[in-house]
Design a protein around this motif. Structure first.
Motif, short mmCIF file in Angstrom:
data_model
loop_
_atom_site.label_atom_id
_atom_site.label_comp_id
_atom_site.label_asym_id
_atom_site.label_seq_id
_atom_site.Cartn_x
_atom_site.Cartn_y
_atom_site.Cartn_z
N UNK A 62 43.85 -24.68 21.82
CA UNK A 62 43.46 -25.93 21.98
C UNK A 62 42.48 -27.01 21.04
N UNK A 63 41.48 -26.87 22.04
CA UNK A 63 39.95 -27.74 21.63
C UNK A 63 39.43 -26.89 20.81
N UNK A 64 40.10 -25.74 19.28
CA UNK A 64 38.78 -24.86 19.15
C UNK A 64 39.31 -25.10 17.66
N UNK A 65 37.56 -24.67 16.97
CA UNK A 65 37.70 -24.82 15.26
C UNK A 65 39.35 -23.72 14.52
N UNK A 66 40.00 -24.03 14.52
CA UNK A 66 41.20 -23.38 13.52
C UNK A 66 40.62 -24.02 12.27
N UNK A 67 41.18 -22.71 11.36
CA UNK A 67 41.24 -22.69 10.13
C UNK A 67 42.78 -21.97 8.99
N UNK A 68 43.42 -23.11 8.41
CA UNK A 68 44.25 -22.36 7.87
C UNK A 68 43.78 -21.97 6.48
N UNK A 76 52.33 -23.20 8.60
CA UNK A 76 51.11 -22.95 9.74
C UNK A 76 50.68 -23.38 10.67
N UNK A 77 50.59 -24.55 9.68
CA UNK A 77 49.74 -25.74 10.76
C UNK A 77 50.55 -26.69 11.82
N UNK A 78 51.68 -27.03 11.85
CA UNK A 78 53.01 -26.63 12.48
C UNK A 78 52.31 -26.16 13.33
N UNK A 79 53.04 -25.02 13.24
CA UNK A 79 53.11 -23.67 14.60
C UNK A 79 51.98 -24.21 15.66
N UNK A 80 50.87 -24.16 14.91
CA UNK A 80 49.61 -24.77 15.75
C UNK A 80 49.20 -25.88 16.79
N UNK A 81 50.60 -26.87 15.72
CA UNK A 81 50.03 -28.16 16.36
C UNK A 81 51.66 -28.46 17.67
N UNK A 82 52.27 -27.37 17.20
CA UNK A 82 53.67 -27.31 18.26
C UNK A 82 52.86 -26.59 19.26
N UNK A 83 52.23 -25.70 19.65
CA UNK A 83 51.69 -25.05 20.27
C UNK A 83 50.46 -25.39 20.87
N UNK A 84 50.67 -26.92 20.67
CA UNK A 84 49.16 -27.42 21.64
C UNK A 84 47.36 -27.72 20.89
N UNK A 86 45.04 -28.86 18.71
CA UNK A 86 44.33 -30.26 18.58
C UNK A 86 44.32 -30.08 16.79
N UNK A 87 45.26 -31.10 16.66
CA UNK A 87 45.11 -31.42 14.87
C UNK A 87 43.28 -32.00 14.63
N UNK A 88 42.60 -32.72 14.87
CA UNK A 88 41.13 -32.75 15.12
C UNK A 88 40.14 -31.29 15.18
N UNK A 89 40.95 -29.98 15.36
CA UNK A 89 40.03 -29.17 15.03
C UNK A 89 41.18 -27.72 14.36
#
Length: 198
Positions: A62-68, A76-84, A86-89
């Motif tokens: 969700x709205x958590x700072x995440x690093x790839x 991996x970024x696609x999978x993160x967004x598909x899981x809900x 936030x692209x802004x985090x």
């Protein structure tokens, strides 16, 4: 036979044809994006189904700072967004210019070597989540660098790192989640596993 049988009619033969307009318009075919990965990048693209499972192993989405780090082609970024997520985090680091240019659709992109970025960002940023498929030749350095950037960043949840690494990788805090088949990557026969470090 009479010759008249072979003669042409006096008037040209006209067959009326009505134009039909009741056909449905065909959808435009979207061009297939082909991403050529240079051998020198050591980019082993994470298959989408593996990327989805890796994201599922994170403790919070969700709205958590995440690093790839070493974001590559962005699976991996696609999978993160598909899981809900936030692209802004989402912060993606990729040193290869061409690969980095295709990542902006998923979130922020830092176009440089992850190890250099981590050395400069240490103590200045904190990521609650890290999901990564690091270069296998320097896997220990990349995992250590990612761990050095992790923190709660004001959240109650504990930081969580999920990584795809060679089976020979060891870390005292790593939980081995699954061992992947040797044909996971199309370009290399590598024995790998997914780990989680909390």
């Amino acid at each position: 036979m009479k010759a008249a049988v072979y003669s042409r009619p006096a008037k040209p033969l006209v067959i009326p044809v009505r134009r039909r307009r009741d056909f449905e318009a065909l959808p435009k075919a979207a061009p297939v994006e082909i991403v050529a990965v240079d051998k020198a990048t050591e980019c082993h693209v994470t298959p989408p189904e593996v990327a989805a499972r890796m994201v599922g192993y994170l403790d919070c989405i969700g709205d958590y700072q995440t690093l790839e780090p070493s974001a590559g082609t962005g699976n991996l970024s696609r999978a993160l967004l598909a899981a809900g997520h936030s692209r802004y985090e989402l912060t993606q680091v990729e040193r290869h210019h061409r690969l980095a240019s295709g990542l902006y659709q998923f979130g922020a992109v830092i176009n440089r070597c992850f190890l250099e970025y981590a050395a400069e960002a240490r103590g200045k940023v904190q990521f609650l989540n890290v999901v990564m498929n690091p270069p296998f030749s320097e896997v220990r350095k990349h995992v250590a660098a990612a761990l050095s950037l992790m923190g709660r960043n004001g959240h109650d949840e504990s930081p969580c790192l999920v990584a795809l690494v060679p089976v020979t990788f060891r870390h005292p805090s790593a939980e081995e989640l699954e061992t992947l088949p040797s044909d996971t990557f199309a370009t290399a026969k590598v024995h790998t596993k997914i780990i989680r470090i909390r």
